[in-house]
Design a protein around this motif. Structure first.
Motif, PDB file in Angstrom:
ATOM      1  N   VAL A  92       0.877  -1.169   0.000  1.00  0.00           N
ATOM      2  CA  VAL A  92       0.000   0.000   0.000  1.00  0.00           C
ATOM      3  C   VAL A  92       0.915   1.220   0.000  1.00  0.00           C
ATOM      4  O   VAL A  92       1.709   1.415   0.925  1.00  0.00           O
ATOM      5  CB  VAL A  92      -0.931   0.030   1.225  1.00  0.00           C
ATOM      6  CG1 VAL A  92      -1.818   1.268   1.186  1.00  0.00           C
ATOM      7  CG2 VAL A  92      -1.768  -1.233   1.284  1.00  0.00           C
ATOM      8  N   ILE A  93       0.807   2.022  -1.051  1.00  0.00           N
ATOM      9  CA  ILE A  93       1.704   3.160  -1.260  1.00  0.00           C
ATOM     10  C   ILE A  93       0.883   4.433  -1.137  1.00  0.00           C
ATOM     11  O   ILE A  93       0.063   4.752  -1.998  1.00  0.00           O
ATOM     12  CB  ILE A  93       2.382   3.058  -2.633  1.00  0.00           C
ATOM     13  CG1 ILE A  93       3.125   1.714  -2.747  1.00  0.00           C
ATOM     14  CG2 ILE A  93       3.342   4.205  -2.854  1.00  0.00           C
ATOM     15  CD1 ILE A  93       3.689   1.454  -4.123  1.00  0.00           C
ATOM     16  N   ILE A  94       1.095   5.152  -0.044  1.00  0.00           N
ATOM     17  CA  ILE A  94       0.282   6.325   0.296  1.00  0.00           C
ATOM     18  C   ILE A  94       1.122   7.591   0.135  1.00  0.00           C
ATOM     19  O   ILE A  94       2.298   7.613   0.523  1.00  0.00           O
ATOM     20  CB  ILE A  94      -0.233   6.234   1.745  1.00  0.00           C
ATOM     21  CG1 ILE A  94      -0.920   4.878   1.986  1.00  0.00           C
ATOM     22  CG2 ILE A  94      -1.171   7.385   2.065  1.00  0.00           C
ATOM     23  CD1 ILE A  94      -1.189   4.598   3.459  1.00  0.00           C
ATOM     24  N   GLY A  95       0.522   8.620  -0.419  1.00  0.00           N
ATOM     25  CA  GLY A  95       1.254   9.873  -0.551  1.00  0.00           C
ATOM     26  C   GLY A  95       0.330  11.056  -0.715  1.00  0.00           C
ATOM     27  O   GLY A  95      -0.798  10.935  -1.186  1.00  0.00           O
ATOM     28  N   VAL A  96       0.830  12.224  -0.304  1.00  0.00           N
ATOM     29  CA  VAL A  96       0.075  13.476  -0.449  1.00  0.00           C
ATOM     30  C   VAL A  96       0.982  14.489  -1.140  1.00  0.00           C
ATOM     31  O   VAL A  96       2.064  14.798  -0.642  1.00  0.00           O
ATOM     32  CB  VAL A  96      -0.395  14.016   0.916  1.00  0.00           C
ATOM     33  CG1 VAL A  96      -1.162  15.321   0.734  1.00  0.00           C
ATOM     34  CG2 VAL A  96      -1.259  12.981   1.637  1.00  0.00           C
ATOM     35  N   ALA A 122       6.780  16.224  -6.139  1.00  0.00           N
ATOM     36  CA  ALA A 122       7.600  15.031  -6.347  1.00  0.00           C
ATOM     37  C   ALA A 122       6.970  13.777  -5.753  1.00  0.00           C
ATOM     38  O   ALA A 122       7.279  12.661  -6.179  1.00  0.00           O
ATOM     39  CB  ALA A 122       8.996  15.242  -5.751  1.00  0.00           C
ATOM     40  N   VAL A 123       6.083  13.940  -4.785  1.00  0.00           N
ATOM     41  CA  VAL A 123       5.476  12.779  -4.126  1.00  0.00           C
ATOM     42  C   VAL A 123       4.667  11.948  -5.115  1.00  0.00           C
ATOM     43  O   VAL A 123       4.692  10.712  -5.083  1.00  0.00           O
ATOM     44  CB  VAL A 123       4.610  13.227  -2.934  1.00  0.00           C
ATOM     45  CG1 VAL A 123       3.736  12.084  -2.431  1.00  0.00           C
ATOM     46  CG2 VAL A 123       5.497  13.747  -1.805  1.00  0.00           C
ATOM     47  N   ARG A 124       3.947  12.597  -6.021  1.00  0.00           N
ATOM     48  CA  ARG A 124       3.162  11.859  -7.021  1.00  0.00           C
ATOM     49  C   ARG A 124       4.077  10.952  -7.854  1.00  0.00           C
ATOM     50  O   ARG A 124       3.739   9.802  -8.153  1.00  0.00           O
ATOM     51  CB  ARG A 124       2.409  12.835  -7.927  1.00  0.00           C
ATOM     52  CG  ARG A 124       1.507  12.174  -8.954  1.00  0.00           C
ATOM     53  CD  ARG A 124       0.842  13.246  -9.810  1.00  0.00           C
ATOM     54  NE  ARG A 124      -0.063  14.062  -9.026  1.00  0.00           N
ATOM     55  CZ  ARG A 124      -1.380  13.904  -8.986  1.00  0.00           C
ATOM     56  NH1 ARG A 124      -1.942  12.930  -9.691  1.00  0.00           N
ATOM     57  NH2 ARG A 124      -2.124  14.703  -8.261  1.00  0.00           N
ATOM     58  N   ASN A 125       5.249  11.478  -8.207  1.00  0.00           N
ATOM     59  CA  ASN A 125       6.210  10.671  -8.967  1.00  0.00           C
ATOM     60  C   ASN A 125       6.737   9.511  -8.127  1.00  0.00           C
ATOM     61  O   ASN A 125       6.970   8.407  -8.639  1.00  0.00           O
ATOM     62  CB  ASN A 125       7.371  11.549  -9.431  1.00  0.00           C
ATOM     63  CG  ASN A 125       6.921  12.682 -10.323  1.00  0.00           C
ATOM     64  OD1 ASN A 125       5.927  12.561 -11.038  1.00  0.00           O
ATOM     65  ND2 ASN A 125       7.638  13.795 -10.292  1.00  0.00           N
ATOM     66  N   VAL A 133      -2.066   2.086  -4.849  1.00  0.00           N
ATOM     67  CA  VAL A 133      -1.596   3.458  -4.639  1.00  0.00           C
ATOM     68  C   VAL A 133      -2.747   4.294  -4.093  1.00  0.00           C
ATOM     69  O   VAL A 133      -3.851   4.276  -4.638  1.00  0.00           O
ATOM     70  CB  VAL A 133      -1.071   4.076  -5.952  1.00  0.00           C
ATOM     71  CG1 VAL A 133      -0.816   5.573  -5.773  1.00  0.00           C
ATOM     72  CG2 VAL A 133       0.208   3.377  -6.390  1.00  0.00           C
ATOM     73  N   VAL A 134      -2.478   5.009  -3.008  1.00  0.00           N
ATOM     74  CA  VAL A 134      -3.481   5.878  -2.385  1.00  0.00           C
ATOM     75  C   VAL A 134      -2.934   7.300  -2.436  1.00  0.00           C
ATOM     76  O   VAL A 134      -2.105   7.704  -1.619  1.00  0.00           O
ATOM     77  CB  VAL A 134      -3.771   5.460  -0.932  1.00  0.00           C
ATOM     78  CG1 VAL A 134      -4.872   6.343  -0.344  1.00  0.00           C
ATOM     79  CG2 VAL A 134      -4.161   3.995  -0.869  1.00  0.00           C
ATOM     80  N   LEU A 135      -3.374   8.079  -3.413  1.00  0.00           N
ATOM     81  CA  LEU A 135      -2.880   9.442  -3.606  1.00  0.00           C
ATOM     82  C   LEU A 135      -3.881  10.443  -3.046  1.00  0.00           C
ATOM     83  O   LEU A 135      -5.061  10.405  -3.377  1.00  0.00           O
ATOM     84  CB  LEU A 135      -2.644   9.705  -5.094  1.00  0.00           C
ATOM     85  CG  LEU A 135      -2.192  11.123  -5.469  1.00  0.00           C
ATOM     86  CD1 LEU A 135      -0.827  11.435  -4.860  1.00  0.00           C
ATOM     87  CD2 LEU A 135      -2.153  11.293  -6.992  1.00  0.00           C
ATOM     88  N   ASN A 136      -3.397  11.312  -2.188  1.00  0.00           N
ATOM     89  CA  ASN A 136      -4.194  12.396  -1.609  1.00  0.00           C
ATOM     90  C   ASN A 136      -5.483  11.925  -0.941  1.00  0.00           C
ATOM     91  O   ASN A 136      -6.583  12.394  -1.265  1.00  0.00           O
ATOM     92  CB  ASN A 136      -4.523  13.450  -2.682  1.00  0.00           C
ATOM     93  CG  ASN A 136      -3.291  14.142  -3.219  1.00  0.00           C
ATOM     94  OD1 ASN A 136      -2.353  14.411  -2.471  1.00  0.00           O
ATOM     95  ND2 ASN A 136      -3.276  14.442  -4.505  1.00  0.00           N
ATOM     96  N   LEU A 172      -2.659  14.891   5.749  1.00  0.00           N
ATOM     97  CA  LEU A 172      -3.650  14.717   4.692  1.00  0.00           C
ATOM     98  C   LEU A 172      -3.709  16.008   3.879  1.00  0.00           C
ATOM     99  O   LEU A 172      -3.176  17.039   4.320  1.00  0.00           O
ATOM    100  CB  LEU A 172      -5.019  14.414   5.298  1.00  0.00           C
ATOM    101  CG  LEU A 172      -5.132  13.127   6.125  1.00  0.00           C
ATOM    102  CD1 LEU A 172      -6.443  13.122   6.907  1.00  0.00           C
ATOM    103  CD2 LEU A 172      -5.021  11.901   5.231  1.00  0.00           C
ATOM    104  N   PRO A 173      -4.349  16.007   2.723  1.00  0.00           N
ATOM    105  CA  PRO A 173      -4.430  17.242   1.936  1.00  0.00           C
ATOM    106  C   PRO A 173      -5.009  18.418   2.710  1.00  0.00           C
ATOM    107  O   PRO A 173      -4.622  19.566   2.493  1.00  0.00           O
ATOM    108  CB  PRO A 173      -5.338  16.847   0.761  1.00  0.00           C
ATOM    109  CG  PRO A 173      -5.085  15.385   0.584  1.00  0.00           C
ATOM    110  CD  PRO A 173      -4.914  14.850   1.985  1.00  0.00           C
ATOM    111  N   GLY A 174      -5.936  18.157   3.628  1.00  0.00           N
ATOM    112  CA  GLY A 174      -6.568  19.239   4.380  1.00  0.00           C
ATOM    113  C   GLY A 174      -5.934  19.531   5.723  1.00  0.00           C
ATOM    114  O   GLY A 174      -6.484  20.321   6.503  1.00  0.00           O
ATOM    115  N   THR A 175      -4.796  18.911   6.037  1.00  0.00           N
ATOM    116  CA  THR A 175      -4.142  19.167   7.322  1.00  0.00           C
ATOM    117  C   THR A 175      -3.809  20.654   7.443  1.00  0.00           C
ATOM    118  O   THR A 175      -3.262  21.263   6.521  1.00  0.00           O
ATOM    119  CB  THR A 175      -2.852  18.338   7.451  1.00  0.00           C
ATOM    120  OG1 THR A 175      -3.203  16.947   7.459  1.00  0.00           O
ATOM    121  CG2 THR A 175      -2.124  18.672   8.741  1.00  0.00           C
TER     122      THR A 175
END
Length: 705
Positions: A20-24, A35-38, A62-65, A108-111
């Motif tokens: 499970v690959i998580i990124g914001v 760069a995180v998306r890449n 992949v869990v993006l944003n 998270l995106p809204g942090t």
């Protein structure tokens, strides 16, 4: 089955594993991290590549944003059921420390800054991994600021306070301790934790680079492999002889067919150290780090040995055309990778050899006797010399002369130095030089400061006002700028700060203070960004406040300028050259690397007045001060210096104070240059040194366009 430390080593089975690959990368109120998306896309590709990780694509998510905590953690919970063998969980994004709860938080995106509930406690991620029957192996990889705080064994202590942004939690992180450990001890079975930084260091991303600093190197190792002799670690089982019942011993000169987590860790760490970037940390249980993890793409195919013992042809001779092409491609990749590594290693040889020299127990690194102790550092700056005469000294055998964080010239060879440790003192220093020769500093007088109004006082910046009767001190506590009488240390007044500099600042705020030569203008620099300003690509978006007034009298806010630090650095001090031109000291410390000390020139004359700008995130580049770099102290001669901790140059220390002499040097090879003095803050630590530096600087260079 291999054994590691007496514990049976389970084989890594990609078909029964999951990731499970998580990124914001997109935030509403924090700096963006494109760069995180890449990172996410490339890491999934590597882990599912049959020539590297081999995990089925259906098992790698992949869990993006993710917008909510549930959206981030539910895929992990689901993967716990999917992965019967190994579960890999990766996170990339902003990270912060909460000193009240004593733990690492993922974002998270809204942090939002100041809102604890808008982040994800790392402890919750750990809990999800352990809520049900877990996979046999669990690997957690964190690429965020202060991620090393979840590694067991941090220093003791705690700090009361509130949550702050990643840019404003460095002070809190340095005091958090064992209570921060959120690691893997509470989970059953074999576990491994890899973090991008030590416990007190920010993770970095750089302009022009596709990935974040840590993940970029991690991906490089997965893609290229590691050429060379077999890795250290667990012994391999004897290899089967094709077509026969016997076994042959492993070839000690061969390249491993698989990479262990330990080998990946050390190669990533080596490469990041060579680039002077934060160093990763690891923690493991039951020797999981020594087990085969992914295929080593640098390994050449081994010719098969027929039963009669005659050697077969090259690997391509027995391979179908597609496989032959793949083998050739990998050989070419290996050769290119080897050339790159050889070049990087050559650059490291000098440092590694020096570090191995036998020195006294209190010294980590000492220069050779034949190295020069003075000379050019750059075209604009030369080192005249340095002195450790103040280190470990007590004034009148009673008061330690340490914690020096500010410096202000009081004469050609005299200066007042500000100590930032309680109760707050200033020391009158005889520098022993006007700057033409190496310093030989000694404390000849002292004043204890007496702040009024109660509360904490943490003096960082120092200005000696005209006439020498009063000093101005910038305090991080408050923050505030206070005036004290030199004669008795009594506080006589304060300078009012703009409201937003107080309300929007974190624990790291007013650090630098300087006055124009005529005393008409006062400049106060922020060490870290305001909550609403944040960072851009690892560079702090800072504010420098200008005040207008008269020495010993009233100063009022005049203009405010935007200033962008170098990646990973913070503003420690500034010196005013005149006409909105400054010298700015930028520093930082990274565990395992030591101190970074760089001096920049800044031209504020064409910078925008940002007094009414709520956030610097939206400001264009030309709104910021123009910068140029006179010197990075790592390039200065190292002769005669020793360090009590790892340093890229033993001359480096925790420099916090800077002052410019008024009169140019009248003789010597640097005639016409101005003397520049620096002082380091040892933080009352046996691993740091109180050091005074004398430099000669040319300050007439124009700002870069």
């Amino acid at each position: 089955m291999d054994e590691v430390g007496g514990v049976p080593a389970p084989a890594f089975d990609p078909e029964e594993s999951a990731c499970v690959i998580i990124g914001v990368d997109t935030y509403t109120s924090l700096p963006q991290l494109p760069a995180v998306r890449n990172n996410l896309k490339a890491l999934r590709a590597a882990l599912t590549d049959r020539s590297i990780g081999g995990i089925p694509k259906r098992n790698c998510r992949v869990v993006l944003n993710p917008r909510t905590i549930t959206a981030a953690l539910r895929p992990v919970e689901q993967a716990v059921h999917t992965a019967k063998d190994t579960l890999i969980v990766y996170y990339a994004g902003h990270g912060f420390l909460d000193s009240k709860q004593a733990g690492l938080y993922l974002t998270l995106p809204g942090t939002e800054a100041g809102k604890l509930h808008s982040g994800i406690p790392y402890a919750w991620l750990r809990s999800v991994l352990g809520t049900r029957t877990p996979p046999r192996l669990r690997i957690v990889i964190l690429d965020c600021c202060y991620s090393g705080s979840v590694i067991k064994g941090m220093s003791a202590g705690s700090m009361a306070g509130v949550m702050s942004t990643a840019a404003a939690t460095q002070q809190a992180s340095s005091r958090l301790g064992e209570a921060l450990f959120e690691g893997m001890d509470g989970m059953e079975g074999v576990s491994y934790l890899l973090t991008s930084t030590p416990w007190n260091v920010e993770a970095l991303t750089f302009d022009g680079e596709e990935y974040t600093a840590f993940t970029g190197e991690f991906l490089r190792v997965l893609r290229e492999g590691i050429p060379g002799p077999r890795q250290s670690g667990a012994e391999r089982a004897p290899e089967s002889v094709p077509g026969g019942s016997g076994r042959r011993p492993p070839d000690r000169g061969a390249v491993d067919s698989h990479l262990t987590l330990e080998a990946i860790y050390h190669e990533v760490r080596r490469s990041l150290r060579a680039k002077n970037r934060p160093l990763p940390q690891q923690q493991s249980q039951n020797g999981i780090e020594k087990l085969p993890f992914v295929r080593n793409r640098a390994a050449r195919p081994v010719p098969q040995v027929p039963r009669d013992g005659t050697a077969a042809g090259g690997p391509g001779d027995s391979l179908p055309d597609p496989e032959r092409a793949l083998a050739q491609l990998r050989e070419q990749e290996q050769e290119r990778a080897a050339k790159t590594r050889r070049t990087r290693r050559r650059a490291l040889v000098a440092a590694l050899c020096v570090a191995a020299v036998a020195v006294p127990s209190v010294v980590w690194w000492q220069s050779r006797d034949d190295e020069p102790s003075s000379g050019a550092c750059s075209d604009d700056v030369a080192l005249i010399g340095h002195s450790d005469a103040l280190d470990g000294v007590e004034y009148e055998a009673a008061v330690p002369v340490d914690g020096l964080s500010g410096l202000a010239m009081a004469g050609p060879s005299r200066a007042w130095a500000l100590a930032d440790n309680p109760p707050g003192r200033i020391f009158d220093l005889d520098l022993g030089t006007t700057g033409a020769s190496p310093p030989a500093a000694r404390a000849v007088d002292m004043r204890t400061l007496h702040p009024t109004g109660g509360g904490r006082f943490d003096g960082e910046g120092l200005v000696l006002e005209h006439g020498g009767r009063t000093v101005l001190v910038a305090s991080e506590a408050g923050p505030s700028i206070r005036r004290f009488r030199v004669s008795d240390g009594v506080e006589t007044g304060r300078i009012e700060l703009p409201r937003h500099l107080v309300e929007w600042s974190g624990p790291e705020n007013l650090e630098a203070l300087g006055a124009s030569p005529d005393g008409r203008y006062l400049y106060a620099g922020m060490e870290a960004p305001l909550f609403r300003d944040g960072k851009a690509r690892g560079r702090s978006l800072l504010r420098i406040q200008r005040f207008k007034g008269t020495p010993g009298g009233t100063y009022v806010p005049d203009k405010q300028y935007a200033y962008q630090s170098a990646a990973g650095l913070r503003v420690s001090e500034l010196v005013v050259l005149g006409a909105d031109r400054l010298l700015v000291l930028e520093t930082n410390h990274a565990e395992g690397q030591g101190n970074a000390v760089r001096i920049f020139g800044a031209d504020l004359s064409r910078a925008k007045d940002v007094s009414r700008v709520e956030s610097l995130q939206s400001e264009p580049v030309d709104a910021f001060a123009k910068k140029w770099e006179p010197v990075d102290l790592v390039t200065c001669p190292r002769g005669g210096s020793a360090a009590a901790q790892p340093q890229l140059n033993p001359l480096l220390e925790n420099v916090e104070g800077m002052a410019l002499g008024a009169a140019p040097l009248s003789s010597g090879p640097y005639k016409g240059r101005l003397p520049l003095f620096l002082v380091s803050d040892n933080n009352s630590s046996p691993h740091q040194i109180t050091r005074v530096y004398a430099l000669a600087i040319r300050v007439d260079r124009p700002a870069a366009e």
